[in-house]
Design an enzyme around this catalytic site. Sequence first.
Site, PDB file in Angstrom:
ATOM      1  N   GLY B  52      42.107  27.956 -37.157  1.00 26.80           N
ATOM      2  CA  GLY B  52      41.547  29.100 -37.852  1.00 26.80           C
ATOM      3  C   GLY B  52      41.279  30.243 -36.891  1.00 26.80           C
ATOM      4  O   GLY B  52      40.977  30.019 -35.716  1.00 26.80           O
ATOM      5  N   SER B  53      41.375  31.482 -37.381  1.00 29.44           N
ATOM      6  CA  SER B  53      40.974  32.634 -36.567  1.00 29.44           C
ATOM      7  C   SER B  53      39.452  32.712 -36.523  1.00 29.44           C
ATOM      8  O   SER B  53      38.748  32.016 -37.252  1.00 29.44           O
ATOM      9  CB  SER B  53      41.559  33.918 -37.158  1.00 29.44           C
ATOM     10  OG  SER B  53      42.972  33.906 -37.027  1.00 29.44           O
ATOM     11  N   GLY B  54      38.947  33.569 -35.627  1.00 31.58           N
ATOM     12  CA  GLY B  54      37.504  33.726 -35.481  1.00 31.58           C
ATOM     13  C   GLY B  54      36.964  33.035 -34.248  1.00 31.58           C
ATOM     14  O   GLY B  54      35.761  33.110 -33.982  1.00 31.58           O
ATOM     15  N   HIS B  55      37.862  32.355 -33.498  1.00 22.52           N
ATOM     16  CA  HIS B  55      37.446  31.655 -32.281  1.00 22.52           C
ATOM     17  C   HIS B  55      38.023  32.320 -31.032  1.00 22.52           C
ATOM     18  O   HIS B  55      38.076  31.696 -29.976  1.00 22.52           O
ATOM     19  CB  HIS B  55      37.898  30.192 -32.324  1.00 22.52           C
ATOM     20  CG  HIS B  55      37.492  29.470 -33.560  1.00 22.52           C
ATOM     21  ND1 HIS B  55      36.170  29.332 -33.916  1.00 22.52           N
ATOM     22  CD2 HIS B  55      38.216  28.847 -34.530  1.00 22.52           C
ATOM     23  CE1 HIS B  55      36.107  28.649 -35.059  1.00 22.52           C
ATOM     24  NE2 HIS B  55      37.336  28.356 -35.453  1.00 22.52           N
ATOM     25  N   LYS B 103      42.812  20.693 -32.595  1.00 23.85           N
ATOM     26  CA  LYS B 103      41.373  20.439 -32.627  1.00 23.85           C
ATOM     27  C   LYS B 103      41.085  19.566 -33.856  1.00 23.85           C
ATOM     28  O   LYS B 103      41.654  19.768 -34.925  1.00 23.85           O
ATOM     29  CB  LYS B 103      40.587  21.754 -32.717  1.00 23.85           C
ATOM     30  CG  LYS B 103      40.837  22.679 -31.533  1.00 23.85           C
ATOM     31  CD  LYS B 103      39.850  23.822 -31.441  1.00 23.85           C
ATOM     32  CE  LYS B 103      39.774  24.742 -32.651  1.00 23.85           C
ATOM     33  NZ  LYS B 103      41.077  25.350 -33.042  1.00 23.85           N
ATOM     34  N   ASP B 108      43.460  21.089 -39.975  1.00 25.77           N
ATOM     35  CA  ASP B 108      44.376  21.252 -38.838  1.00 25.77           C
ATOM     36  C   ASP B 108      45.176  19.982 -38.596  1.00 25.77           C
ATOM     37  O   ASP B 108      46.390  20.032 -38.357  1.00 25.77           O
ATOM     38  CB  ASP B 108      43.586  21.604 -37.571  1.00 25.77           C
ATOM     39  CG  ASP B 108      42.884  22.943 -37.659  1.00 25.77           C
ATOM     40  OD1 ASP B 108      43.385  23.917 -37.086  1.00 25.77           O
ATOM     41  OD2 ASP B 108      41.835  23.023 -38.334  1.00 25.77           O
ATOM     42  N   HIS B 217      32.215  26.477 -36.644  1.00 27.26           N
ATOM     43  CA  HIS B 217      32.284  27.175 -37.933  1.00 27.26           C
ATOM     44  C   HIS B 217      30.900  27.259 -38.562  1.00 27.26           C
ATOM     45  O   HIS B 217      30.776  27.498 -39.752  1.00 27.26           O
ATOM     46  CB  HIS B 217      33.216  26.445 -38.891  1.00 27.26           C
ATOM     47  CG  HIS B 217      34.516  26.074 -38.279  1.00 27.26           C
ATOM     48  ND1 HIS B 217      34.740  24.853 -37.709  1.00 27.26           N
ATOM     49  CD2 HIS B 217      35.647  26.795 -38.124  1.00 27.26           C
ATOM     50  CE1 HIS B 217      35.981  24.824 -37.238  1.00 27.26           C
ATOM     51  NE2 HIS B 217      36.549  25.977 -37.462  1.00 27.26           N
TER      52      HIS B 217
END
Lengths: 331, 331
Positions: B52-55, B103, B108, B217
């Site tokens: 996911g994006s945001g990391h 991860k 995922d 998250h």
Amino acid sequence: MKKIINAVPDLVRESCEGFAAAHADLVTLHPEPLYLARRDMPAQVALISGGGSGHEPLHAGFIGRGMLAAACPGEVFTSPVPDQMLAATQAVTGEAGALYIVKNYTGDVMNFELAAELAAAEGLRVESVVIGDDVAVQDSTWTAGRRGVGGTVFLEKIAGAAAEEGRDLAAVKRVAERVMAEVRSMGLALTGATVPAAGKPNFTLEDGQLELGIGIHGEPGRARVDMMPADELVDALLGPITDDLDLGRGEELIVLTNGMGGTPLLELYIAHRAALRALEGRGVKVVRHLVGNYVTSLEMQGLSLSVLRADDELLRLWDAPVHTAALRWGA
Amino acid sequence: MKKIINAVPDLVRESCEGFAAAHADLVTLHPEPLYLARRDMPAQVALISGGGSGHEPLHAGFIGRGMLAAACPGEVFTSPVPDQMLAATQAVTGEAGALYIVKNYTGDVMNFELAAELAAAEGLRVESVVIGDDVAVQDSTWTAGRRGVGGTVFLEKIAGAAAEEGRDLAAVKRVAERVMAEVRSMGLALTGATVPAAGKPNFTLEDGQLELGIGIHGEPGRARVDMMPADELVDALLGPITDDLDLGRGEELIVLTNGMGGTPLLELYIAHRAALRALEGRGVKVVRHLVGNYVTSLEMQGLSLSVLRADDELLRLWDAPVHTAALRWGA
């Protein structure tokens, strides 16, 4: 206030200790008076900077090969004192002399001037430059004239490369002055930040509001406006910057999209994309990029844009090897 | 919600475009299906990751010499889809094969498994490793087993160095498994973060409260507790980490003090200092350091600690040249 600190009076020292331990290959820490110096400083012009803490990685993160010889951290958002600057100057200055890099804030300017006089009285050769790259306001809360902000990264990198090449003090100062003539910046904030000693935010913004032209200590900017899409936000920053630089078509630029500390990298790259598109629309060429948190304001959410008009010499000095905690390439 | 974005559906693509433009020397962007790939990929095992994006800077910030061959960004906090992974695999995988670095989150793991099957059906050699380094909880909101967090940086760096040396797929996978056996992490949050599509914080904490053992998250951790001084916060993270690693005196460690996105560097270095003192008190040696925002959670304030027990081989691979947007040395 929620901060990852121990006691407020210890926080700058403890942070410097953590920094010096993590980067022991690059710096040494001198606790009293507090400064950090480059390990294995060669015989060359020594660039010395400093200022209030809370803007990390500025300045300690820029100590090392090709940038600063020493940095003096003050308390959070508070100028360091002349004793720190003098001790740092004594430690790193040889026959080639030293150049003080001072962001234009009243306290910093006064204290660096005093330190320069004290150093001169000891026979050390010191010159100073005062950077004021922020086009947002002409005078501000803690400034006569423009504030020194993100453009400081360009100044320290490029003048540092000139010093590393072995140029003399007058020549390094000329390069620094050329950078200052060619760089402009402007920022915005979505939130305030909390100085630990104060315990509450330095300002608050309503939901849906932002401050355009904010300073790096939360000083008021040009206007409080409603939130806008990223592309419009970036236009609102770039307009005053490019007007002030009087950019001509085909000119080459280095652009820094700088986070204020609390903005996700995800958003900084969206802003950077917008800046590139807007600049290309004006017929100029962005030839180097820097995106990240370089001149921050604690946990403030927001960003600033800095634009440097570069010629071949400035580009070559930008590309020269640098090895510091926060900038590293070619070394 | 205040975000520097344009429209929510465009934000990941726009951010990737900004990233690819800023780092055009390192990466190429493939818009549909979305992935980023290393420019000038040599004939060697290709490390492919995503999530996911945001990391950010994870994972795209780790594409380049000595680390990843490709990264697949999902929507914010959402797994990428198998089409992205398959396209990336087709683009960067040669005869040496590819290693997926996953991860441990249910989405995922499932999507990378499906992509591996699709790639195998096309005759591509793909192996996978699933990292779960977070000691905070055994199972969590989106995980069976431990979550993959900050230790991913160690995995991508060290396995990437092994690939860059020209080791074969089985050998690179063995190195990756050794890293996973020797790394543990735990984090804490002072604030939540706002996923743009949701428009409100994923959780809220009272003033004076923090969450220990938080996921990247915002998944719940071990406990909600009152704020503590930095030294005690760090002890609360290090205890479970060092217990789980069963550290012996004299062992050598690499330590990552990782910001969650909204924490000032000033505070991260205070935490790093605390971690070093606590670890030295346990009789172990910290021989390499990394401090900064590497595996983030949007604008969340907080941090995580990751500790890797290193032997000579892992240290040598850690020190090997790396040239990516977010990690660079020796290259």
